[in-house]
Write a protein that holds these residues in place. Sequence first.
Motif, PDB file in Angstrom:
ATOM      1  N   ILE A 148       0.861  -1.179   0.000  1.00  0.00           N
ATOM      2  CA  ILE A 148       0.000   0.000   0.000  1.00  0.00           C
ATOM      3  C   ILE A 148       0.892   1.221   0.000  1.00  0.00           C
ATOM      4  CG2 ILE A 148      -1.826   1.253   1.204  1.00  0.00           C
ATOM      5  CD1 ILE A 148      -2.552  -1.375   2.620  1.00  0.00           C
ATOM      6  N   THR A 154       0.814   4.954   0.664  1.00  0.00           N
ATOM      7  CA  THR A 154      -0.097   5.903   1.278  1.00  0.00           C
ATOM      8  C   THR A 154      -0.015   7.295   0.667  1.00  0.00           C
ATOM      9  OG1 THR A 154       1.510   6.446   3.013  1.00  0.00           O
ATOM     10  CG2 THR A 154      -0.037   4.658   3.467  1.00  0.00           C
ATOM     11  N   VAL A 204      -2.654   0.459  -4.383  1.00  0.00           N
ATOM     12  CA  VAL A 204      -2.484  -0.864  -3.796  1.00  0.00           C
ATOM     13  C   VAL A 204      -2.012  -1.819  -4.883  1.00  0.00           C
ATOM     14  CG1 VAL A 204      -3.672  -2.789  -2.664  1.00  0.00           C
ATOM     15  CG2 VAL A 204      -4.274  -0.433  -2.074  1.00  0.00           C
ATOM     16  N   TYR A 242     -10.312   1.715  -0.592  1.00  0.00           N
ATOM     17  CA  TYR A 242      -8.931   1.983  -0.181  1.00  0.00           C
ATOM     18  C   TYR A 242      -8.881   2.411   1.290  1.00  0.00           C
ATOM     19  CZ  TYR A 242      -4.510   4.398   0.450  1.00  0.00           C
ATOM     20  OH  TYR A 242      -3.302   4.817   0.952  1.00  0.00           O
ATOM     21  N   LEU A 283      -6.902   0.486   4.202  1.00  0.00           N
ATOM     22  CA  LEU A 283      -5.801   1.141   4.909  1.00  0.00           C
ATOM     23  C   LEU A 283      -6.021   1.120   6.419  1.00  0.00           C
ATOM     24  CD1 LEU A 283      -3.171   2.762   4.886  1.00  0.00           C
ATOM     25  CD2 LEU A 283      -4.536   4.838   4.609  1.00  0.00           C
TER      26      LEU A 283
END
Length: 230
Positions: A134, A136, A141, A155, A159
């Motif tokens: 992932i 950020t 992803v 998402y 997360l």
Amino acid sequence: MRLLIVEDDSALRTELVRQLSVEGYAVDGASDGRDGLFMASEYDYDLAIIDLGLPEIDGLSLIAQLRANGRDAPVLVLTARDAWQDKVKGLEAGADDYLTKPFHPEELRARVQALLRRAHGAAQNRLAFGPLSIDTDAKTVALEERPIELTSYEYNTLLYLALNAGKTLSKTELTEHLYAQDYDRDSNVIEVFIGRLRKKLDPDGSLTPISTLRGLGYRFNLTPNSSREP
């Protein structure tokens, strides 16, 4: 992730809510320190952005009260004051970082992301869990280096689960951290997003990244790789 903005300048507060909402955060706003203290006491925020020059309760007192009440979410201070003494006072009151007005939206975005990562023990912008990664910053992803297309809500759900890997999170907790106050908390949307994530991340059922614990909630099962630093 759910954020609280306490800022008495209505134009700036509205713009900050707009900017961070576009980034996919659930954002609540308060116009003075008293309302900010109430909201922060009622809801479990992942991060608070607090202006120092607030009416009713000033920013320094607000931060100190939040810390005294056991609220340990990261706090980003906004200040129009350039004096280093004021910034030190903010940090000593319990703030984690500060921004001096005026600031660029990109800097706000970067500081918010960094504080949220650090609060969950992730020093880097790329989180890796076995074959799943992932990013950020880019909000992307990948599985075995293959990009996985997710909606913003999918998402955000992934997360939050990943940042709390190994913990059992109830549907109520997920809803409160992912969506704003006026969200329909009786809906089954979390179940829908979890189902979509399973189909996209684990189509053959071999990875089992997310478990359902009947009556309790959901748990992210993958173990963070060494790239996720303590």
